[in-house]
Design an enzyme around this catalytic site. Structure first.
Site, short mmCIF file in Angstrom:
data_model
loop_
_atom_site.label_atom_id
_atom_site.label_comp_id
_atom_site.label_asym_id
_atom_site.label_seq_id
_atom_site.Cartn_x
_atom_site.Cartn_y
_atom_site.Cartn_z
N CYS A 8 36.90 33.10 41.70
CA CYS A 8 36.57 32.30 42.90
C CYS A 8 37.78 32.25 43.83
O CYS A 8 37.64 32.31 45.05
CB CYS A 8 36.11 30.90 42.51
SG CYS A 8 34.41 30.84 41.88
N ASP A 31 40.87 46.31 39.19
CA ASP A 31 41.35 45.50 38.07
C ASP A 31 42.88 45.57 38.04
O ASP A 31 43.48 46.63 38.22
CB ASP A 31 40.75 46.02 36.75
CG ASP A 31 40.92 45.02 35.62
OD1 ASP A 31 39.90 44.48 35.16
OD2 ASP A 31 42.08 44.77 35.20
N HIS A 97 33.53 34.28 35.12
CA HIS A 97 32.83 34.46 36.40
C HIS A 97 32.25 35.86 36.26
O HIS A 97 33.02 36.83 36.08
CB HIS A 97 33.83 34.36 37.55
CG HIS A 97 33.26 34.55 38.93
ND1 HIS A 97 33.48 33.67 39.97
CD2 HIS A 97 32.47 35.53 39.45
CE1 HIS A 97 32.86 34.10 41.06
NE2 HIS A 97 32.24 35.24 40.76
N HIS A 99 31.24 39.43 35.96
CA HIS A 99 31.83 40.63 36.56
C HIS A 99 31.42 41.85 35.76
O HIS A 99 31.25 41.79 34.55
CB HIS A 99 33.36 40.54 36.63
CG HIS A 99 34.01 40.24 35.31
ND1 HIS A 99 34.07 38.96 34.79
CD2 HIS A 99 34.62 41.04 34.41
CE1 HIS A 99 34.70 39.00 33.63
NE2 HIS A 99 35.03 40.25 33.36
N HIS A 101 32.67 45.70 34.90
CA HIS A 101 33.77 46.67 34.94
C HIS A 101 33.17 48.03 35.28
O HIS A 101 32.26 48.50 34.58
CB HIS A 101 34.45 46.78 33.57
CG HIS A 101 35.11 45.54 33.08
ND1 HIS A 101 36.47 45.32 33.17
CD2 HIS A 101 34.60 44.43 32.46
CE1 HIS A 101 36.77 44.15 32.64
NE2 HIS A 101 35.66 43.59 32.19
P1 5GP Z 1 36.93 40.39 30.89
O1 5GP Z 1 37.94 40.51 29.78
O2 5GP Z 1 36.63 38.94 31.21
O3 5GP Z 1 35.69 41.21 30.72
O4 5GP Z 1 37.63 41.02 32.16
C1 5GP Z 1 38.51 40.33 32.98
C2 5GP Z 1 39.27 41.37 33.74
O5 5GP Z 1 39.88 40.74 34.85
C3 5GP Z 1 40.40 42.04 32.94
O6 5GP Z 1 40.16 43.45 32.88
C4 5GP Z 1 41.67 41.67 33.71
O7 5GP Z 1 42.59 42.74 33.77
C5 5GP Z 1 41.13 41.33 35.08
N1 5GP Z 1 41.91 40.34 35.79
C6 5GP Z 1 42.34 39.13 35.31
N2 5GP Z 1 43.01 38.46 36.26
C7 5GP Z 1 43.00 39.25 37.37
C8 5GP Z 1 43.55 39.09 38.69
O8 5GP Z 1 44.16 38.08 39.04
N3 5GP Z 1 43.35 40.12 39.56
C9 5GP Z 1 42.66 41.25 39.22
N4 5GP Z 1 42.53 42.21 40.15
N5 5GP Z 1 42.13 41.44 37.98
C10 5GP Z 1 42.31 40.44 37.08
ZN ZN Z 2 34.21 31.76 39.79
#
Ligand code: 5GP
Ligand code: ZN
Length: 113
Positions: A8, A31, A97, A99, A101
């Protein structure tokens, strides 16, 4: 919007991101810790914590989310790509939130499924 949610904050511009696509409802950005030569995150701007938290009234948003991902992948000339949505801690979700990939830019030798 959720006050403490990192994504957010990215939507609001409070945390910088390398944006690849943006419209009124969606944002696609790089990412910060890429797991492939191209590693994008596609999010709805509206805070939906996880896919399994989506409701019937989110059907239109989710449908357009999928179409957008296909369009962005084509625009980025990914050719082939892998799409991953982690839902819940046990699946590795760290940012609550929704997302997706988008992983591309190389051949995937490992076949998960
Ligand atoms: P999850 O593990 O929740 O599926 O993926 C979260 C993703 O968000 C991770 O791949 C991590 O590298 C990415 N991520 C976390 N914080 C940030 C940020 O502040 N900026 C960006 N661009 N990616 C982020
Ligand atoms: Zn959010």
């Amino acid at each position: 919007m959720s006050q403490e949610c990192i994504f957010c904050k990215i939507v609001k511009g409070e945390i910088p991101s390398a944006k690849v696509y943006e419209d009124d409802d969606f944002l696609v950005f790089k990412d910060i810790n890429p797991a492939a030569p191209v590693h994008l995150l596609a999010i709805p701007k509206r805070h939906v914590a996880r896919l399994s938290g989506a409701q019937t009234q989110d059907a239109d948003l989710l449908g357009r989310f999928m179409l957008l991902i296909g369009t962005v992948a084509r625009e980025q000339s990914l050719g082939s790509f892998r799409l991953i949505i982690n839902d819940g801690e046990g699946a590795g979700q760290t940012v609550f939130h929704l997302h997706a990939h988008i992983l591309g830019g190389s051949r995937f030798s490992e076949k998960l499924l």
